[in-house]
Design a protein around this motif. Structure first.
Motif, mmCIF file in Angstrom:
data_model
loop_
_atom_site.group_PDB
_atom_site.id
_atom_site.type_symbol
_atom_site.label_atom_id
_atom_site.label_comp_id
_atom_site.label_asym_id
_atom_site.label_seq_id
_atom_site.Cartn_x
_atom_site.Cartn_y
_atom_site.Cartn_z
ATOM 1 N N VAL A 30 0.053 4.063 -4.286
ATOM 2 C CA VAL A 30 1.124 4.304 -3.321
ATOM 3 C C VAL A 30 1.392 2.994 -2.573
ATOM 4 O O VAL A 30 0.510 2.479 -1.886
ATOM 5 C CB VAL A 30 0.735 5.419 -2.324
ATOM 6 N N ASP A 31 2.588 2.472 -2.757
ATOM 7 C CA ASP A 31 2.992 1.251 -2.049
ATOM 8 C C ASP A 31 3.790 1.637 -0.811
ATOM 9 O O ASP A 31 4.760 2.380 -0.901
ATOM 10 C CB ASP A 31 3.844 0.367 -2.962
ATOM 11 N N TYR A 39 7.335 3.460 8.650
ATOM 12 C CA TYR A 39 6.747 3.316 7.314
ATOM 13 C C TYR A 39 7.776 3.714 6.263
ATOM 14 O O TYR A 39 8.557 4.651 6.475
ATOM 15 C CB TYR A 39 5.532 4.230 7.164
ATOM 16 N N ARG A 40 7.745 3.033 5.144
ATOM 17 C CA ARG A 40 8.571 3.408 4.014
ATOM 18 C C ARG A 40 7.719 3.464 2.771
ATOM 19 O O ARG A 40 7.198 2.404 2.385
ATOM 20 C CB ARG A 40 9.705 2.384 3.829
ATOM 21 N N ARG A 55 -1.507 0.719 -0.883
ATOM 22 C CA ARG A 55 -1.262 -0.717 -0.644
ATOM 23 C C ARG A 55 -0.212 -0.817 0.453
ATOM 24 O O ARG A 55 0.922 -0.365 0.256
ATOM 25 C CB ARG A 55 -0.770 -1.398 -1.921
ATOM 26 N N VAL A 56 -0.608 -1.362 1.585
ATOM 27 C CA VAL A 56 0.261 -1.338 2.759
ATOM 28 C C VAL A 56 0.658 -2.765 3.123
ATOM 29 O O VAL A 56 -0.190 -3.607 3.418
ATOM 30 C CB VAL A 56 -0.444 -0.656 3.955
ATOM 31 N N ILE A 97 -6.559 0.157 0.447
ATOM 32 C CA ILE A 97 -7.723 1.024 0.584
ATOM 33 C C ILE A 97 -7.611 2.118 -0.468
ATOM 34 O O ILE A 97 -6.515 2.572 -0.781
ATOM 35 C CB ILE A 97 -7.800 1.615 2.010
ATOM 36 N N LYS A 98 -8.765 2.486 -1.020
ATOM 37 C CA LYS A 98 -8.771 3.507 -2.068
ATOM 38 C C LYS A 98 -9.515 4.732 -1.550
ATOM 39 O O LYS A 98 -10.635 4.605 -1.041
ATOM 40 C CB LYS A 98 -9.444 2.939 -3.313
#
Ligand SMILES: [Cu+2]
Length: 127
Positions: A30-31, A39-40, A55-56, A97-98
């Motif tokens: 998830v990007d 947030y998008r 992934r932020v 983070i996973k």
């Protein structure tokens, strides 16, 4: 001896059931982009049991770009029971983070730094 063994068993149990971080391969990536606009995407749909790599990326400076301060940039914080946080994401930087999505339900994620001022909130739906 038996007592030590039981203690170890209960520690492992707490670790396995209470920890959502994992070394497994991700099922989903998830990007997410975060800025003062929020947030998008701000709604994320996942299945229970998915191993998800978040992934932020921060696309602006958030609360500031003075890296000598304790807090700068943006955050990605998923409220309990997940209770995990990526902190101090600089403009242009991506942190990841996973997690294993072991808890079903709706979970808010937010930037504790700037959500009082900017609409930096979203929801993760785990079904
Ligand atoms: Cu922020």
């Amino acid at each position: 001896m038996r007592k030590i063994f039981l203690t170890l068993v209960s520690f492992s149990f707490i670790f396995l059931t209470g920890c959502t971080k994992t070394e497994d391969q991700p099922d989903v990536i998830v990007d997410i982009e975060v800025s003062k606009e929020g947030y998008r995407p701000d709604k994320i749909y996942l299945n229970r049991g998915d191993v998800v790599l978040f992934r932020v990326k921060a696309v602006d400076e958030g609360i500031g770009d003075d890296y000598s301060q304790e807090y700068y940039g943006h955050c990605f914080y998923i409220l309990p029971p997940y209770d995990v946080m990526l902190e101090n994401i600089k403009k242009g930087e991506t942190k990841q983070i996973k997690l294993k999505m072991i808890y079903p339900g709706e979970f808010i994620f937010t930037c504790p730094y700037c959500s009082g001022v900017f609409p930096t909130k979203g929801t993760i739906y785990v079904r």
